[in-house]
Design an enzyme around this catalytic site. Sequence first.
Site, mmCIF file in Angstrom:
data_model
loop_
_atom_site.group_PDB
_atom_site.id
_atom_site.type_symbol
_atom_site.label_atom_id
_atom_site.label_comp_id
_atom_site.label_asym_id
_atom_site.label_seq_id
_atom_site.Cartn_x
_atom_site.Cartn_y
_atom_site.Cartn_z
ATOM 1 N N GLY A 1 0.849 -5.610 0.442
ATOM 2 C CA GLY A 1 0.010 -5.650 -0.755
ATOM 3 C C GLY A 1 0.800 -5.989 -2.007
ATOM 4 O O GLY A 1 0.238 -6.501 -2.981
ATOM 5 N N GLU B 1 2.163 -6.809 7.643
ATOM 6 C CA GLU B 1 0.997 -6.068 8.154
ATOM 7 C C GLU B 1 0.778 -6.163 9.658
ATOM 8 O O GLU B 1 0.474 -5.159 10.309
ATOM 9 C CB GLU B 1 -0.289 -6.519 7.440
ATOM 10 C CG GLU B 1 -0.437 -5.964 6.037
ATOM 11 C CD GLU B 1 0.201 -6.835 4.978
ATOM 12 O OE1 GLU B 1 1.008 -7.727 5.339
ATOM 13 O OE2 GLU B 1 -0.098 -6.645 3.786
ATOM 14 N N ALA C 1 0.846 -1.198 0.000
ATOM 15 C CA ALA C 1 0.000 0.000 0.000
ATOM 16 C C ALA C 1 0.880 1.245 0.000
ATOM 17 O O ALA C 1 1.968 1.244 0.588
ATOM 18 C CB ALA C 1 -0.869 -0.005 1.248
ATOM 19 N N GLU D 1 0.820 -9.629 -1.958
ATOM 20 C CA GLU D 1 -0.552 -10.084 -2.257
ATOM 21 C C GLU D 1 -0.856 -9.935 -3.749
ATOM 22 O O GLU D 1 -1.552 -10.765 -4.336
ATOM 23 C CB GLU D 1 -1.553 -9.289 -1.426
ATOM 24 C CG GLU D 1 -1.472 -9.637 0.051
ATOM 25 C CD GLU D 1 -2.425 -8.809 0.876
ATOM 26 O OE1 GLU D 1 -2.147 -7.607 1.044
ATOM 27 O OE2 GLU D 1 -3.448 -9.354 1.330
HETATM 28 N N1 COA Z 1 4.414 3.684 0.359
HETATM 29 C C1 COA Z 1 4.868 4.886 0.011
HETATM 30 N N2 COA Z 1 6.173 5.194 -0.097
HETATM 31 C C2 COA Z 1 7.053 4.200 0.121
HETATM 32 C C3 COA Z 1 6.653 2.896 0.469
HETATM 33 C C4 COA Z 1 5.264 2.658 0.600
HETATM 34 N N3 COA Z 1 4.778 1.440 0.905
HETATM 35 N N4 COA Z 1 7.747 2.131 0.648
HETATM 36 C C5 COA Z 1 8.805 2.913 0.399
HETATM 37 N N5 COA Z 1 8.388 4.173 0.080
HETATM 38 C C6 COA Z 1 9.198 5.347 -0.221
HETATM 39 C C7 COA Z 1 9.975 5.785 1.012
HETATM 40 O O1 COA Z 1 9.160 6.581 1.848
HETATM 41 C C8 COA Z 1 11.097 6.565 0.395
HETATM 42 O O2 COA Z 1 10.649 7.833 0.009
HETATM 43 P P1 COA Z 1 11.511 9.173 0.417
HETATM 44 O O3 COA Z 1 12.775 9.036 -0.381
HETATM 45 O O4 COA Z 1 10.624 10.278 -0.053
HETATM 46 O O5 COA Z 1 11.730 9.097 1.873
HETATM 47 C C9 COA Z 1 11.378 5.775 -0.893
HETATM 48 O O6 COA Z 1 10.210 4.997 -1.152
HETATM 49 C C10 COA Z 1 12.549 4.847 -0.747
HETATM 50 O O7 COA Z 1 12.329 4.050 0.417
HETATM 51 P P2 COA Z 1 13.466 3.794 1.509
HETATM 52 O O8 COA Z 1 12.805 3.299 2.749
HETATM 53 O O9 COA Z 1 14.333 5.007 1.640
HETATM 54 O O10 COA Z 1 14.297 2.650 0.774
HETATM 55 P P3 COA Z 1 14.981 1.364 1.412
HETATM 56 O O11 COA Z 1 15.663 0.693 0.270
HETATM 57 O O12 COA Z 1 15.773 1.724 2.621
HETATM 58 O O13 COA Z 1 13.753 0.442 1.924
HETATM 59 C C11 COA Z 1 11.614 -0.677 1.787
HETATM 60 C C12 COA Z 1 12.757 0.004 1.019
HETATM 61 C C13 COA Z 1 10.521 -0.986 0.772
HETATM 62 C C14 COA Z 1 12.139 -1.960 2.429
HETATM 63 C C15 COA Z 1 11.095 0.244 2.902
HETATM 64 O O14 COA Z 1 10.799 1.508 2.324
HETATM 65 C C16 COA Z 1 9.832 -0.253 3.573
HETATM 66 O O15 COA Z 1 9.885 -1.095 4.453
HETATM 67 N N6 COA Z 1 8.662 0.315 3.170
HETATM 68 C C17 COA Z 1 7.380 -0.014 3.777
HETATM 69 C C18 COA Z 1 6.872 -1.312 3.218
HETATM 70 C C19 COA Z 1 5.665 -1.813 3.962
HETATM 71 O O16 COA Z 1 5.624 -1.935 5.167
HETATM 72 N N7 COA Z 1 4.651 -2.149 3.167
HETATM 73 C C20 COA Z 1 3.485 -2.807 3.676
HETATM 74 C C21 COA Z 1 2.395 -1.868 3.855
HETATM 75 S S1 COA Z 1 1.016 -2.713 4.561
#
Ligand code: COA
Length: 264
Positions: A114, A137, A69, A117
Amino acid sequence: MRYPTEGPLRVALEGRALVLTLDRPERMNALSRELIRALGAAARAAATDDDVRAIVLTGAGDKAFCAGADLKERQGFTKDDVRAQLRLYRSELGALDRSPKPVVAAINGVALGGGLELALMCDLRVAAPTAQLALPETGLAIIPGAGGTQKLPRIVGEARAKEMILTGRRLSADEALGWGLVNRVAAPGQSAKDAALAMIEPILKGAPIAQAAALEAIDASFDADLATGMQLEMLAYERTLVSEDRDEALSAFAQKRAPDYRGR
Ligand code: COA
């Protein structure tokens, strides 16, 4: 124009495969409302496009298939907005799930929440060696809301699904392969998309009516008791029996040549 030409989903026909690329690398290809709607629209258009024999779904860049998401968009959501989003998952991602064309996820990086999923909606999954797969989640005090609790146990079994969903642990590509969560891991240096395209070569050359009938019968097996499922298989078989492709298969065999399937 049948497919969107701009926006968060890139669409390209590569041979007989429709390649859909989630194209929001600045947000790790997270699922915004616009992206979810674009996926549904593309899946519906592909369902009736005779030029498309299979769909490959992948993400832009090499970091993320999809980080789930869009948590930034969600910050502004009311609870009713979230409920509407869950319904949108059902209708739009469901269009991919129910697609008569075989759909393969080419998981080029992280597939989280998601994002995983979405990959579970696909019929087949291929992962890059660096991919990581998780359902985080419950760590965010919610549960998977796009079918994860229902589909994951069917694919990996109850115990492994509970482990993934309760711990949020990230699986490596090799571990996911061992669990049957992905069908194949790309070779080092090979992209997940190229590995997916190589794997589905027989599908691209295959008989579309038979493939759609097989998918429908297999999917029905999860919803029906065995007797009903057997009946559904018979109905699906009937569709192949009356197809021109089935006659072509027999002729090609007799003439010792490759069949030319037209989807009729
Ligand atoms: N929604 C919106 N933006 C997201 C995102 C998400 N699910 N996941 C990553 N981003 C954005 C980050 O906020 C960041 O933006 P910024 O540069 O403006 O701060 C950019 O993508 C890069 O992410 P970053 O965290 O800096 O990269 P990373 O390589 O260190 O880590 C992830 C990548 C995907 C592992 C980490 O961002 C993460 O855990 N995201 C959340 C995923 C999550 O929990 N999804 C399930 C939702 S129910």
